[in-house]
Design an enzyme around this catalytic site. Structure first.
Site, PDB file in Angstrom:
ATOM      1  N   GLU A   1      -4.289   0.355  -3.809  1.00 27.78           N
ATOM      2  CA  GLU A   1      -2.935   1.193  -3.873  1.00 27.78           C
ATOM      3  C   GLU A   1      -2.112   0.000  -3.832  1.00 27.78           C
ATOM      4  OE1 GLU A   1      -3.529   5.550  -1.782  1.00 27.78           O
ATOM      5  OE2 GLU A   1      -2.922   3.689  -0.499  1.00 27.78           O
TER       6      GLU A   1
ATOM      7  N   ASP B   1       0.898   3.890  -3.198  1.00 25.57           N
ATOM      8  CA  ASP B   1       0.331   5.254  -3.196  1.00 25.57           C
ATOM      9  C   ASP B   1       1.458   6.019  -3.989  1.00 25.57           C
ATOM     10  OD1 ASP B   1      -1.155   7.689  -1.730  1.00 25.57           O
ATOM     11  OD2 ASP B   1       0.843   7.761  -1.022  1.00 25.57           O
TER      12      ASP B   1
ATOM     13  N   ASP C   1      -6.972   1.319   0.357  1.00 25.76           N
ATOM     14  CA  ASP C   1      -5.851   0.939   0.840  1.00 25.76           C
ATOM     15  C   ASP C   1      -5.163  -0.352  -0.255  1.00 25.76           C
ATOM     16  OD1 ASP C   1      -5.656   2.912   2.508  1.00 25.76           O
ATOM     17  OD2 ASP C   1      -5.895   1.310   4.367  1.00 25.76           O
TER      18      ASP C   1
ATOM     19  N   GLU D   1       0.888  -1.218   0.102  1.00 27.18           N
ATOM     20  CA  GLU D   1       0.048  -0.016  -0.006  1.00 27.18           C
ATOM     21  C   GLU D   1       0.799   1.198  -0.089  1.00 27.18           C
ATOM     22  OE1 GLU D   1      -2.370   2.552   3.216  1.00 27.18           O
ATOM     23  OE2 GLU D   1      -2.228   0.509   3.405  1.00 27.18           O
TER      24      GLU D   1
END
Length: 229
Positions: free
Chosen positions: A121, A49, A118, A45
């Site tokens: 990502e 991102d 989450d 995650e």
């Protein structure tokens, strides 16, 4: 490593065929079911991102070479925020393939906005590690294409716009009141009313955070105001 038909179908919706399917398995593993032999998706995650952020920044920079930093920033925020990631996750059915512990499943984890964002990502990071930045960029741009086209309208913060309009017309800031709440604690539905000093108001309802419903109410009132001017 073989993967289930369910994950093959998800890979098809995603638009990437994994050479290392164990990366996808990890990206879909929530902390509630993780173990020493089954790591969760938190590290992925973190990486995903950044991959998403770089892709969106590059896309916006290239799409409008005359835009200032002040114009690009709200567009960028609209594209990478949790609500947007969760919406993309729902569109590709990510919640259906998440690996969750029993308690998280019982509390509606497959529908939780933060959890979906989450996990998406993490999936982006899995693509990046599996096949590189260009492959990740291709998948991201595929699923964000319409949002990139409409980013100017999507980046408008309706609550801010409504407050500026109210102050410009000699009014105090709009008031937001929760007028109803229903549904279970893990998936509440809110009804929010926004009111102006002159008596005009609008109502919005739905599942999600109170902030997202307030935004919807503000937008409904802005649409009403614009329709009478």
């Amino acid at each position: 490593m073989k993967i289930s038909a369910e994950l093959r179908a998800f890979s098809g919706r995603l638009g990437h065929d994994f050479a290392r399917p164990e990366l996808l398995q990890r990206a879909l593993t929530h902390g509630s079911i993780a173990s020493t032999t089954r790591p969760d998706n938190q590290r992925l995650e973190f990486l995903g991102d950044r991959v998403l952020g770089l892709t969106m920044a590059e896309a916006l920079f290239s799409a409008d070479r005359a835009a200032s930093e002040g114009q690009l920033a709200p567009r960028y925020n609209a594209l990478v925020k949790g609500e947007t990631c969760a919406a993309v996750a729902r569109e590709i059915g990510l919640g259906d393939v998440l690996k969750l512990g029993r308690s998280e499943m019982l509390s509606g984890g497959r529908r939780k906005e933060a959890l979906l964002a989450d996990a998406l990502e993490a999936v982006i990071a899995a693509i990046y590690l599996d096949a590189g930045l260009e492959a990740a960029r291709r998948v991201i741009l595929k699923h964000w294409a319409d949002r990139l086209k409409n980013v100017d309208s999507d980046s408008r913060d309706a609550k801010t716009v409504l407050q500026e309009w109210a102050q410009a017309n000699g009014m105090t800031p709009p008031r937001y009141v929760q007028t109803a709440r229903s549904g279970p604690d893990h998936a509440p539905e809110f009804e929010i009313t926004v009111r102006l000093d002159d008596g005009r108001e609008a109502i919005a309802s739905g599942q999600g955070t109170k902030r997202s419903i307030e935004q919807a109410a503000a937008q409904a009132l802005l649409d009403r105001i614009e329709g009478t001017t």
